[in-house]
Design a protein around this motif. Structure first.
Motif, short mmCIF file in Angstrom:
data_model
loop_
_atom_site.label_atom_id
_atom_site.label_comp_id
_atom_site.label_asym_id
_atom_site.label_seq_id
_atom_site.Cartn_x
_atom_site.Cartn_y
_atom_site.Cartn_z
N LEU A 156 12.87 2.62 3.51
CA LEU A 156 12.03 4.66 3.06
C LEU A 156 10.59 4.36 2.59
CD1 LEU A 156 15.00 4.87 0.19
CD2 LEU A 156 14.98 6.03 2.60
N ALA A 157 10.08 3.21 2.08
CA ALA A 157 8.82 2.67 1.37
C ALA A 157 8.36 1.67 1.79
CB ALA A 157 8.92 3.71 -0.22
N TRP A 158 7.19 0.97 1.88
CA TRP A 158 6.68 -0.20 2.11
C TRP A 158 5.44 -0.06 2.26
CZ3 TRP A 158 7.92 3.83 5.83
CH2 TRP A 158 7.14 3.99 6.47
N ASN A 159 5.04 -1.31 1.63
CA ASN A 159 3.22 -1.22 1.14
C ASN A 159 2.36 -1.71 2.40
OD1 ASN A 159 3.76 -4.82 1.20
ND2 ASN A 159 3.54 -4.77 -1.03
N ARG A 160 1.17 -1.67 1.83
CA ARG A 160 -0.18 -2.22 3.23
C ARG A 160 1.28 -4.05 3.55
NH1 ARG A 160 -4.65 -5.12 3.29
NH2 ARG A 160 -4.56 -5.22 1.30
N MET A 161 0.89 -4.39 2.85
CA MET A 161 1.38 -5.83 3.48
C MET A 161 2.52 -5.92 4.34
SD MET A 161 -0.73 -8.09 2.92
CE MET A 161 -0.10 -9.58 3.41
N ALA A 162 3.15 -5.47 4.15
CA ALA A 162 5.02 -5.35 4.75
C ALA A 162 4.38 -5.13 6.50
CB ALA A 162 6.21 -4.25 4.20
N ALA A 163 3.77 -3.54 6.00
CA ALA A 163 2.82 -3.23 7.75
C ALA A 163 2.49 -3.99 8.51
CB ALA A 163 2.14 -2.20 7.56
N ALA A 164 1.36 -4.89 7.88
CA ALA A 164 0.94 -6.16 7.76
C ALA A 164 1.95 -7.32 8.83
CB ALA A 164 -0.22 -6.78 7.49
N VAL A 165 3.06 -7.48 8.15
CA VAL A 165 3.81 -8.61 8.86
C VAL A 165 5.07 -7.76 9.81
CG1 VAL A 165 5.72 -9.90 7.61
CG2 VAL A 165 3.38 -9.46 6.16
N PHE A 166 5.32 -6.89 8.86
CA PHE A 166 6.34 -6.24 9.61
C PHE A 166 6.09 -5.15 11.28
CE2 PHE A 166 8.11 -8.01 5.93
CZ PHE A 166 9.37 -9.14 6.27
N GLY A 167 4.96 -4.71 10.94
CA GLY A 167 4.99 -3.59 11.57
C GLY A 167 4.41 -1.96 10.69
#
Length: 314
Positions: A156-167
């Motif tokens: 549902l929501a994520w931060n910039r570091m989650a995007a850097a790790v998981f896409g």
């Protein structure tokens, strides 16, 4: 007769995805299959019963043996295993759970299937929304990959570091921001998770737990039906009837920019919405993984773009 055909992993009572038929998980069928699957994994030696080893036609305990352990009649237990759990008492369910050596999560799942909570009929489940303050909290967690997951394993929501790790999940259509879809339908995630089999098993167990709580969720049933058609691995794992609650542990990842990461994760159920959980990841201080996370944080958008390309790859 104890011998049973292999379980059909598709939602009972539903049609194939896209055929216009209403989809719903058949709670009675789920109850019977769950009990048989738990009984099949136990051997007489596991529960202190003699095993004469001759002419056993079942891989685990017989119904008679399970009924004896639970202190109920064979006929009563047989009716329950056939899906007739409307009038079963909490005490009997507890006795059967104990006899089957169920975990807390499995015991809760059994209770949900046998004695479902009564809900007023609603046209559809309410839309999942993340509070603005929670989004702000995610954004403020520098260096800590974190996201919020809801029903059906939806991200549902994520931060910039989650995007850097998981896409960068913002690059995906909203329907595809779902852990089950990513793990089973996006080949790049097999490379991302070093122990992909364990990740896949966990996701299916979470969905099973969700399905037990909400068997009338047509979107969940449609998801299960689609994944059953498209993924042999999903069909195999779904047929196991394993259930699990989100908790904590360690995930090993193989990141396209920084290589192997070993990250501890924690799951926090939101106090005002038990259907949503925040999941955070961190590395042991001073470790190579901690340095790798620091590098990803310093690379900013470049790291996010790299994360987007590989896990979501076809």
């Amino acid at each position: 007769m104890d011998d049973q055909p292999e379980s059909d992993p598709r939602p009972h009572g539903g049609g194939a995805p896209g055929d216009g038929a209403p989809l719903a998980l058949d709670r009675r069928a789920e109850l019977g299959e769950f009990l048989r699957s738990r009984r099949a994994r136990l051997k007489p030696d596991d529960v202190g019963l003699p095993d004469f080893g001759r002419h056993r036609r079942v891989p685990g305990l017989r119904r008679e043996e399970l009924a004896q352990l639970a202190g109920v009649s064979v006929a009563y237990y047989t009716r329950l295993e056939q899906g007739n759990g409307q009038n079963v008492s909490v005490e009997v369910l507890d006795a059967i759970a104990s006899a089957l050596r169920l975990t807390d999560a499995e015991g809760a799942h059994l209770s949900h299937l046998a004695k479902p909570r009564q809900h007023r009929k609603k046209p559809s489940p309410r839309q999942q929304r993340v509070r603005a303050a929670l989004n702000q909290l995610l954004d403020s967690m520098d260096g800590v990959p974190a996201y919020v997951v809801g029903r059906r394993a939806e991200i549902l929501a994520w931060n910039r570091m989650a995007a850097a790790v998981f896409g960068d999940w913002s690059e995906l259509p909203a329907q595809e921001r779902n852990w089950a879809r990513l793990v089973f339908l996006k080949p790049g995630y097999r490379d991302l998770f070093v122990e992909w089999d364990q990740k896949a098993s966990d996701i299916v167990a979470f969905l099973r737990m969700d399905a037990g709580c909400r068997p009338d969720d047509s979107r969940l049933s449609a998801l299960v039906g689609e994944l059953s058609v498209k993924s042999q691995d999903f069909r195999r794992l779904w047929a196991r009837h394993d259930v699990k609650e989100k908790s904590h542990g360690v995930k090993r990842l193989c990141h396209p920019l920084v290589g192997e990461l070993s990250l501890s994760f924690e799951t926090f159920t939101l106090p005002d919405d038990a259907e949503q959980s925040m999941v955070t990841y961190h590395a042991e201080p001073g470790s190579e993984s901690a340095e790798a996370l620091r590098l990803l944080a310093s690379w900013g958008a470049d790291a996010t773009r790299a994360g987007t390309a590989v896990p979501g790859g076809q």
